[in-house]
Scaffold this active site. Structure first.
Site, short mmCIF file in Angstrom:
data_model
loop_
_atom_site.label_atom_id
_atom_site.label_comp_id
_atom_site.label_asym_id
_atom_site.label_seq_id
_atom_site.Cartn_x
_atom_site.Cartn_y
_atom_site.Cartn_z
N SER A 1 -4.74 -2.25 4.72
CA SER A 1 -4.72 -3.06 3.50
C SER A 1 -3.41 -3.83 3.45
O SER A 1 -2.40 -3.39 4.00
CB SER A 1 -4.84 -2.15 2.27
N TYR B 1 -1.32 5.56 -1.81
CA TYR B 1 -2.31 4.72 -1.14
C TYR B 1 -1.61 3.73 -0.20
O TYR B 1 -1.98 3.59 0.97
CB TYR B 1 -3.15 3.98 -2.17
#
Length: 253
Positions: A138, A148
């Site tokens: 990401s 994350y």
């Protein structure tokens, strides 16, 4: 006939990976927790493309489920030529506000599973003289504001390390860094606010992300960002002092 295994294949980018790979002539193995949803997708893909669409219902947070997938990845009698480590989710909250159980689940899916499945896949790929690992990270990997983001940064570093170790082999490792994508990822109560928080120009279509990622695999490219805008943003984030990228934010991409 080349076979690709895709984790997180029941929706979003995983489903798009399965479609594009089958359309290109690959047999596919679809991995996710929902057997019913996988069966629906597999039936449609097989009917539309004529390719074999195998399903493997497994929870990657469960050690037995992960080992089931690892065994399929390493099967010498029905080899996997492309492993797509796509499964993932976000918590939408800071480390201090989340439970240990949720943090452990995210670690298992975003870090442990790609490492385990890559470890299972690579010996056979190298012995056969062809193969590729594709990991989905990401743009959040350029930040340091959540677990994350930290896990996705690990995915990037892990893929680059793999690519270096595979340099003298016919096998490659690629990581794709999408930004915001129009999938069900942001449908959860914790993340749905991001749909209104960020303008439409920042949202990518799954087709664009998957097409860019698979093209990078064919080129043997290690890192790909499937958008000029996010490519520029990523370059800018890498130049910022860490104190700016580590500030807590309200969402994850």
């Amino acid at each position: 006939m080349a076979t690709a295994l895709v984790t997180g294949a029941s929706a979003g980018l995983g489903e798009e990976f399965a479609w594009q790979l089958a359309t290109a002539g690959h047999d596919v193995v679809l991995v996710a927790r929902s057997r019913d949803r996988l069966s629906e997708i597999a039936d449609v893909i097989a009917s539309a493309t004529g390719q074999r669409a195998e399903i493997l219902a497994a929870d990657l947070t469960d050690p037995e489920g992960l080992e089931l997938v690892a065994a399929r990845v390493a099967d010498p009698d029905d080899p996997i030529s492309l492993l797509v480590n796509n499964a993932g989710f976000g918590l939408g909250k800071g480390f201090l506000d989340s439970t240990w159980e949720d943090e452990k689940r995210m670690l298992d899916v975003l870090v442990t599973a790609p490492m385990r499945l890559s470890h299972a896949a690579l010996p056979g790929m190298i012995a056969r003289g062809h193969g590729a690992i594709l990991n989905v990270a990401s743009i959040a990997a350029h930040l340091g504001d959540s677990t994350y983001a930290s896990h996705k940064r690990w995915v990037v570093e892990f893929t680059q390390a793999l690519a270096g170790q595979l340099a003298d082999t016919p096998v490659t490792a690629t990581v794709v860094l999408p930004g915001l994508v129009e999938t069900s990822f942001h449908d959860s109560e914790e993340l749905v606010h991001m749909r209104s928080d960020f303008p439409g120009m920042l949202w990518l279509e799954p087709e664009q992300v998957v097409t860019s990622a698979l093209a990078a695999v064919r080129r043997g490219q290690t890192v790909v960002t499937p958008s000029v805008l996010y490519g520029v943003a990523g370059a800018g984030l890498r130049l910022l002092p860490a104190r700016f990228t580590r500030r807590r934010r309200t969402g994850e991409a």
